[in-house]
Design a protein around this motif. Sequence first.
Motif, PDB file in Angstrom:
ATOM      1  N   ASP A  45       0.861  -1.171   0.000  1.00  9.48           N
ATOM      2  CA  ASP A  45       0.000   0.000   0.000  1.00  9.48           C
ATOM      3  C   ASP A  45       0.902   1.227   0.000  1.00  9.48           C
ATOM      4  OD1 ASP A  45      -1.255   2.320   1.617  1.00  9.48           O
ATOM      5  OD2 ASP A  45      -2.966   1.102   1.017  1.00  9.48           O
ATOM      6  N   PHE A  46       0.685   2.100  -0.964  1.00 10.19           N
ATOM      7  CA  PHE A  46       1.426   3.359  -1.051  1.00 10.19           C
ATOM      8  C   PHE A  46       0.440   4.522  -1.106  1.00 10.19           C
ATOM      9  CE2 PHE A  46       4.194   0.204  -3.206  1.00 10.19           C
ATOM     10  CZ  PHE A  46       5.229   0.216  -2.298  1.00 10.19           C
ATOM     11  N   SER A  47      -0.708   4.356  -0.448  1.00 12.42           N
ATOM     12  CA  SER A  47      -1.815   5.296  -0.629  1.00 12.42           C
ATOM     13  C   SER A  47      -1.548   6.700  -0.094  1.00 12.42           C
ATOM     14  CB  SER A  47      -3.103   4.737  -0.024  1.00 12.42           C
ATOM     15  OG  SER A  47      -2.935   4.436   1.334  1.00 12.42           O
ATOM     16  N   SER A  48      -0.553   6.886   0.759  1.00 11.01           N
ATOM     17  CA  SER A  48      -0.262   8.260   1.180  1.00 11.01           C
ATOM     18  C   SER A  48       0.437   9.039   0.066  1.00 11.01           C
ATOM     19  CB  SER A  48       0.597   8.288   2.448  1.00 11.01           C
ATOM     20  OG  SER A  48       1.934   7.952   2.155  1.00 11.01           O
ATOM     21  N   GLN A  49       1.005   8.315  -0.924  1.00  6.02           N
ATOM     22  CA  GLN A  49       1.714   8.956  -2.028  1.00  6.02           C
ATOM     23  C   GLN A  49       0.900   8.907  -3.317  1.00  6.02           C
ATOM     24  OE1 GLN A  49       5.567   7.062  -2.227  1.00  6.02           O
ATOM     25  NE2 GLN A  49       5.618   6.931  -0.008  1.00  6.02           N
ATOM     26  N   VAL A  50       0.377   7.726  -3.646  1.00  2.84           N
ATOM     27  CA  VAL A  50      -0.438   7.522  -4.852  1.00  2.84           C
ATOM     28  C   VAL A  50      -1.522   6.497  -4.520  1.00  2.84           C
ATOM     29  CG1 VAL A  50       1.395   8.031  -6.510  1.00  2.84           C
ATOM     30  CG2 VAL A  50       1.096   5.711  -5.708  1.00  2.84           C
ATOM     31  N   SER A  51      -2.533   6.426  -5.330  1.00  2.00           N
ATOM     32  CA  SER A  51      -3.598   5.457  -5.110  1.00  2.00           C
ATOM     33  C   SER A  51      -3.156   4.091  -5.647  1.00  2.00           C
ATOM     34  CB  SER A  51      -4.872   5.919  -5.818  1.00  2.00           C
ATOM     35  OG  SER A  51      -5.901   4.993  -5.593  1.00  2.00           O
ATOM     36  N   LEU A  52      -2.385   3.376  -4.851  1.00  2.00           N
ATOM     37  CA  LEU A  52      -1.836   2.089  -5.261  1.00  2.00           C
ATOM     38  C   LEU A  52      -1.853   1.139  -4.072  1.00  2.00           C
ATOM     39  CD1 LEU A  52      -0.501   0.476  -7.541  1.00  2.00           C
ATOM     40  CD2 LEU A  52       1.693   1.383  -6.793  1.00  2.00           C
ATOM     41  N   ARG A  53      -2.615   0.041  -4.226  1.00  2.00           N
ATOM     42  CA  ARG A  53      -2.781  -0.917  -3.132  1.00  2.00           C
ATOM     43  C   ARG A  53      -3.017  -2.297  -3.732  1.00  2.00           C
ATOM     44  NH1 ARG A  53      -4.165  -0.549   2.276  1.00  2.00           N
ATOM     45  NH2 ARG A  53      -5.474  -2.204   3.105  1.00  2.00           N
ATOM     46  N   LYS A  54      -2.328  -3.317  -3.197  1.00  2.00           N
ATOM     47  CA  LYS A  54      -2.525  -4.700  -3.627  1.00  2.00           C
ATOM     48  C   LYS A  54      -2.583  -5.568  -2.375  1.00  2.00           C
ATOM     49  CE  LYS A  54      -0.496  -8.558  -6.098  1.00  2.00           C
ATOM     50  NZ  LYS A  54       0.441  -9.405  -5.405  1.00  2.00           N
ATOM     51  N   THR A  55      -3.739  -6.192  -2.143  1.00  2.00           N
ATOM     52  CA  THR A  55      -3.901  -7.050  -0.973  1.00  2.00           C
ATOM     53  C   THR A  55      -4.551  -8.381  -1.353  1.00  2.00           C
ATOM     54  OG1 THR A  55      -6.002  -5.969  -0.446  1.00  2.00           O
ATOM     55  CG2 THR A  55      -4.034  -5.137   0.679  1.00  2.00           C
ATOM     56  N   ARG A  56      -4.523  -8.740  -2.620  1.00  4.65           N
ATOM     57  CA  ARG A  56      -5.076 -10.012  -3.099  1.00  4.65           C
ATOM     58  C   ARG A  56      -3.932 -10.861  -3.650  1.00  4.65           C
ATOM     59  NH1 ARG A  56      -9.981 -12.274  -4.968  1.00  4.65           N
ATOM     60  NH2 ARG A  56      -9.679 -13.668  -6.727  1.00  4.65           N
ATOM     61  N   VAL A  57      -3.923 -12.128  -3.285  1.00  3.24           N
ATOM     62  CA  VAL A  57      -2.897 -13.064  -3.738  1.00  3.24           C
ATOM     63  C   VAL A  57      -3.593 -14.223  -4.430  1.00  3.24           C
ATOM     64  CG1 VAL A  57      -1.028 -14.587  -3.016  1.00  3.24           C
ATOM     65  CG2 VAL A  57      -1.410 -12.444  -1.809  1.00  3.24           C
ATOM     66  N   GLU A  58      -3.182 -14.514  -5.649  1.00  2.00           N
ATOM     67  CA  GLU A  58      -3.765 -15.621  -6.408  1.00  2.00           C
ATOM     68  C   GLU A  58      -2.746 -16.738  -6.552  1.00  2.00           C
ATOM     69  OE1 GLU A  58      -5.538 -14.277 -10.039  1.00  2.00           O
ATOM     70  OE2 GLU A  58      -6.621 -12.678  -9.021  1.00  2.00           O
ATOM     71  N   PHE A  59      -3.249 -17.979  -6.615  1.00 11.09           N
ATOM     72  CA  PHE A  59      -2.383 -19.152  -6.722  1.00 11.09           C
ATOM     73  C   PHE A  59      -3.164 -20.272  -7.392  1.00 11.09           C
ATOM     74  CE2 PHE A  59      -4.135 -18.531  -2.482  1.00 11.09           C
ATOM     75  CZ  PHE A  59      -4.906 -19.677  -2.306  1.00 11.09           C
ATOM     76  N   PRO A  60      -2.488 -21.352  -7.798  1.00  9.71           N
ATOM     77  CA  PRO A  60      -3.195 -22.472  -8.420  1.00  9.71           C
ATOM     78  C   PRO A  60      -4.260 -23.022  -7.468  1.00  9.71           C
ATOM     79  CG  PRO A  60      -0.822 -22.766  -8.631  1.00  9.71           C
ATOM     80  CD  PRO A  60      -1.045 -21.590  -7.719  1.00  9.71           C
ATOM     81  N   SER A  61      -5.399 -23.378  -7.997  1.00  3.53           N
ATOM     82  CA  SER A  61      -6.507 -23.891  -7.192  1.00  3.53           C
ATOM     83  C   SER A  61      -6.055 -25.058  -6.314  1.00  3.53           C
ATOM     84  CB  SER A  61      -7.635 -24.341  -8.123  1.00  3.53           C
ATOM     85  OG  SER A  61      -8.730 -24.782  -7.384  1.00  3.53           O
ATOM     86  N   SER A  62      -6.474 -25.030  -5.049  1.00  2.58           N
ATOM     87  CA  SER A  62      -6.069 -26.062  -4.103  1.00  2.58           C
ATOM     88  C   SER A  62      -7.253 -26.458  -3.231  1.00  2.58           C
ATOM     89  CB  SER A  62      -4.941 -25.551  -3.210  1.00  2.58           C
ATOM     90  OG  SER A  62      -4.687 -26.470  -2.171  1.00  2.58           O
ATOM     91  N   ASP A  63      -7.373 -27.754  -2.973  1.00  4.43           N
ATOM     92  CA  ASP A  63      -8.418 -28.222  -2.057  1.00  4.43           C
ATOM     93  C   ASP A  63      -7.804 -28.804  -0.789  1.00  4.43           C
ATOM     94  OD1 ASP A  63      -7.386 -30.549  -3.076  1.00  4.43           O
ATOM     95  OD2 ASP A  63      -9.318 -31.475  -3.488  1.00  4.43           O
ATOM     96  N   ALA A  64      -6.616 -28.336  -0.446  1.00  4.07           N
ATOM     97  CA  ALA A  64      -5.933 -28.804   0.767  1.00  4.07           C
ATOM     98  C   ALA A  64      -6.751 -28.461   2.002  1.00  4.07           C
ATOM     99  CB  ALA A  64      -4.548 -28.176   0.866  1.00  4.07           C
ATOM    100  N   ARG A  65      -6.543 -29.195   3.044  1.00  5.11           N
ATOM    101  CA  ARG A  65      -7.275 -28.967   4.298  1.00  5.11           C
ATOM    102  C   ARG A  65      -6.673 -27.812   5.098  1.00  5.11           C
ATOM    103  NH1 ARG A  65     -10.114 -32.054   8.410  1.00  5.11           N
ATOM    104  NH2 ARG A  65     -11.102 -30.352   9.521  1.00  5.11           N
ATOM    105  N   TYR A  66      -5.354 -27.629   4.993  1.00  2.00           N
ATOM    106  CA  TYR A  66      -4.663 -26.606   5.774  1.00  2.00           C
ATOM    107  C   TYR A  66      -3.909 -25.647   4.856  1.00  2.00           C
ATOM    108  CZ  TYR A  66      -5.441 -30.054   9.423  1.00  2.00           C
ATOM    109  OH  TYR A  66      -6.018 -30.963  10.276  1.00  2.00           O
ATOM    110  N   PHE A  67      -3.890 -24.379   5.257  1.00  2.00           N
ATOM    111  CA  PHE A  67      -3.126 -23.356   4.546  1.00  2.00           C
ATOM    112  C   PHE A  67      -2.308 -22.582   5.568  1.00  2.00           C
ATOM    113  CE2 PHE A  67      -6.578 -24.292   1.740  1.00  2.00           C
ATOM    114  CZ  PHE A  67      -5.990 -24.277   0.493  1.00  2.00           C
TER     115      PHE A  67
END
Length: 77
Positions: A45-67
């Motif tokens: 997040d650099f929102s005090s300087q510019v409107s730029l924020r990334k808080t989503r993480v994508e990964f290969p689909s998983s059906d594991a029980r624990y993360f």
Amino acid sequence: MPQKHRPISALSLDIQGVDFKKRIGVAESSDGKTWRSLVEDSIYDFSSQVSLRKTRVEFPSSDARYFRLELTDFKPK
């Protein structure tokens, strides 16, 4: 994850902080003992300087029980 669940392929983090950059690692496990890395990425997040924020993480689909999520301070190389 609950006993019955659907596979997931992304995490969206609700973070109140501003002006940060963190490294995030996501790992999966079927037994809670042996872990396999799914993705290493960054959130920021650099929102005090510019409107730029990334808080989503994508990964290969998983059906594991624990993360496992690991957040560490970002250290430039």
